[in-house]
Design a protein around this motif. Sequence first.
Motif, PDB file in Angstrom:
ATOM      1  N   ARG A   1       0.811  -1.215   0.000  1.00 11.24           N
ATOM      2  CA  ARG A   1       0.000   0.000   0.000  1.00 11.24           C
ATOM      3  C   ARG A   1       0.843   1.264   0.000  1.00 11.24           C
ATOM      4  N   ALA A   2       2.098   1.150   0.424  1.00 12.53           N
ATOM      5  CA  ALA A   2       2.963   2.323   0.516  1.00 12.53           C
ATOM      6  C   ALA A   2       3.316   2.829  -0.883  1.00 12.53           C
ATOM      7  N   PRO A   3       3.434   4.144  -1.038  1.00  9.82           N
ATOM      8  CA  PRO A   3       3.830   4.667  -2.352  1.00  9.82           C
ATOM      9  C   PRO A   3       5.272   4.279  -2.664  1.00  9.82           C
ATOM     10  N   LEU A   4       5.553   4.064  -3.936  1.00 15.72           N
ATOM     11  CA  LEU A   4       6.906   3.722  -4.359  1.00 15.72           C
ATOM     12  C   LEU A   4       7.773   4.977  -4.359  1.00 15.72           C
ATOM     13  N   PRO A   5       9.054   4.847  -4.014  1.00 16.09           N
ATOM     14  CA  PRO A   5       9.929   6.014  -4.039  1.00 16.09           C
ATOM     15  C   PRO A   5      10.044   6.560  -5.459  1.00 16.09           C
ATOM     16  N   PRO A   6      10.124   7.866  -5.609  1.00 19.69           N
ATOM     17  CA  PRO A   6      10.189   8.448  -6.961  1.00 19.69           C
ATOM     18  C   PRO A   6      11.453   8.050  -7.723  1.00 19.69           C
ATOM     19  N   ASP A   7      12.512   7.686  -7.011  1.00 20.67           N
ATOM     20  CA  ASP A   7      13.763   7.318  -7.671  1.00 20.67           C
ATOM     21  C   ASP A   7      13.943   5.801  -7.748  1.00 20.67           C
ATOM     22  N   LEU A   8      12.851   5.053  -7.728  1.00 18.07           N
ATOM     23  CA  LEU A   8      12.925   3.593  -7.717  1.00 18.07           C
ATOM     24  C   LEU A   8      13.680   3.045  -8.925  1.00 18.07           C
ATOM     25  N   ASP A   9      13.428   3.583 -10.115  1.00 15.16           N
ATOM     26  CA  ASP A   9      14.119   3.102 -11.318  1.00 15.16           C
ATOM     27  C   ASP A   9      15.634   3.240 -11.169  1.00 15.16           C
ATOM     28  N   ALA A  10      16.087   4.391 -10.674  1.00 17.07           N
ATOM     29  CA  ALA A  10      17.527   4.623 -10.504  1.00 17.07           C
ATOM     30  C   ALA A  10      18.096   3.690  -9.440  1.00 17.07           C
ATOM     31  N   ARG A  11      17.353   3.483  -8.349  1.00 13.48           N
ATOM     32  CA  ARG A  11      17.818   2.576  -7.289  1.00 13.48           C
ATOM     33  C   ARG A  11      17.976   1.158  -7.819  1.00 13.48           C
ATOM     34  N   LEU A  12      16.948   0.672  -8.536  1.00 12.23           N
ATOM     35  CA  LEU A  12      17.009  -0.683  -9.079  1.00 12.23           C
ATOM     36  C   LEU A  12      18.161  -0.840 -10.053  1.00 12.23           C
ATOM     37  N   ALA A  13      18.341   0.144 -10.915  1.00 10.81           N
ATOM     38  CA  ALA A  13      19.441   0.086 -11.887  1.00 10.81           C
ATOM     39  C   ALA A  13      20.782   0.029 -11.165  1.00 10.81           C
ATOM     40  N   ARG A  14      20.936   0.845 -10.119  1.00  7.43           N
ATOM     41  CA  ARG A  14      22.197   0.863  -9.367  1.00  7.43           C
ATOM     42  C   ARG A  14      22.421  -0.472  -8.661  1.00  7.43           C
ATOM     43  N   TRP A  15      21.373  -1.004  -7.999  1.00  8.30           N
ATOM     44  CA  TRP A  15      21.505  -2.275  -7.281  1.00  8.30           C
ATOM     45  C   TRP A  15      21.855  -3.414  -8.236  1.00  8.30           C
ATOM     46  N   LEU A  16      21.172  -3.451  -9.365  1.00  6.24           N
ATOM     47  CA  LEU A  16      21.448  -4.512 -10.338  1.00  6.24           C
ATOM     48  C   LEU A  16      22.858  -4.389 -10.912  1.00  6.24           C
ATOM     49  N   THR A  17      23.252  -3.180 -11.278  1.00  2.00           N
ATOM     50  CA  THR A  17      24.583  -2.964 -11.833  1.00  2.00           C
ATOM     51  C   THR A  17      25.659  -3.325 -10.819  1.00  2.00           C
ATOM     52  N   ASP A  18      25.495  -2.858  -9.583  1.00  2.00           N
ATOM     53  CA  ASP A  18      26.474  -3.161  -8.536  1.00  2.00           C
ATOM     54  C   ASP A  18      26.542  -4.668  -8.272  1.00  2.00           C
ATOM     55  N   GLY A  19      25.385  -5.319  -8.218  1.00  2.00           N
ATOM     56  CA  GLY A  19      25.343  -6.757  -7.962  1.00  2.00           C
ATOM     57  C   GLY A  19      25.976  -7.560  -9.085  1.00  2.00           C
ATOM     58  N   LEU A  20      25.675  -7.197 -10.333  1.00  2.00           N
ATOM     59  CA  LEU A  20      26.254  -7.901 -11.480  1.00  2.00           C
ATOM     60  C   LEU A  20      27.766  -7.703 -11.533  1.00  2.00           C
ATOM     61  N   THR A  21      28.210  -6.500 -11.232  1.00  2.00           N
ATOM     62  CA  THR A  21      29.642  -6.212 -11.233  1.00  2.00           C
ATOM     63  C   THR A  21      30.343  -7.025 -10.148  1.00  2.00           C
ATOM     64  N   ALA A  22      29.781  -7.025  -8.942  1.00  2.00           N
ATOM     65  CA  ALA A  22      30.372  -7.765  -7.829  1.00  2.00           C
ATOM     66  C   ALA A  22      30.425  -9.265  -8.110  1.00  2.00           C
ATOM     67  N   ALA A  23      29.435  -9.765  -8.833  1.00  2.00           N
ATOM     68  CA  ALA A  23      29.379 -11.199  -9.134  1.00  2.00           C
ATOM     69  C   ALA A  23      30.198 -11.570 -10.368  1.00  2.00           C
ATOM     70  N   GLY A  24      30.730 -10.571 -11.065  1.00  2.00           N
ATOM     71  CA  GLY A  24      31.482 -10.842 -12.286  1.00  2.00           C
ATOM     72  C   GLY A  24      30.583 -11.360 -13.397  1.00  2.00           C
ATOM     73  N   ALA A  25      29.319 -11.007 -13.332  1.00  2.00           N
ATOM     74  CA  ALA A  25      28.337 -11.479 -14.311  1.00  2.00           C
ATOM     75  C   ALA A  25      28.413 -10.650 -15.591  1.00  2.00           C
ATOM     76  N   PRO A  26      27.916 -11.218 -16.691  1.00  2.00           N
ATOM     77  CA  PRO A  26      27.870 -10.440 -17.934  1.00  2.00           C
ATOM     78  C   PRO A  26      26.947  -9.231 -17.769  1.00  2.00           C
ATOM     79  N   ARG A  27      27.132  -8.261 -18.598  1.00  2.00           N
ATOM     80  CA  ARG A  27      26.342  -7.011 -18.518  1.00  2.00           C
ATOM     81  C   ARG A  27      24.851  -7.257 -18.750  1.00  2.00           C
ATOM     82  N   HIS A  28      24.513  -8.201 -19.615  1.00  2.00           N
ATOM     83  CA  HIS A  28      23.111  -8.479 -19.922  1.00  2.00           C
ATOM     84  C   HIS A  28      22.742  -9.843 -19.349  1.00  2.00           C
ATOM     85  N   VAL A  29      21.709  -9.864 -18.559  1.00  2.00           N
ATOM     86  CA  VAL A  29      21.245 -11.123 -17.967  1.00  2.00           C
ATOM     87  C   VAL A  29      19.738 -11.253 -18.194  1.00  2.00           C
TER      88      VAL A  29
END
Length: 91
Positions: free
Chosen positions: A11-39
């Motif tokens: 029910r809580a409103p989504l943060p206005p910067d959710l897209d940027a947060r998700l992109a940062r979390w995914l990028t950081d996680g993929l980088t840390a895992a040594g994963a390919p850029r596209h998954v």
Amino acid sequence: MPATTPSALWRAPLPPDLDARLARWLTDGLTAAGAPRHVAVFCRADDVGVPGRSFERLVEIFERHRAPLGLAGIRPRTPAGAAGSGPAAGP
């Protein structure tokens, strides 16, 4: 079937910067895992029992982005002994 109240999490409103947060979390996680850029990401909607406006909105979002969505539909329960109840009741 009685109405239920969604969790405060939904029910809580989504943060206005959710897209940027998700992109940062995914990028950081993929980088840390040594994963390919596209998954490939698999999304699924569990417990879709009664389609309504929220369900329609979910499907519209996935259609708009041409993203696959796996649905786990739940057949509504019927009282024991009611017509159509039991293991022999259709799909």
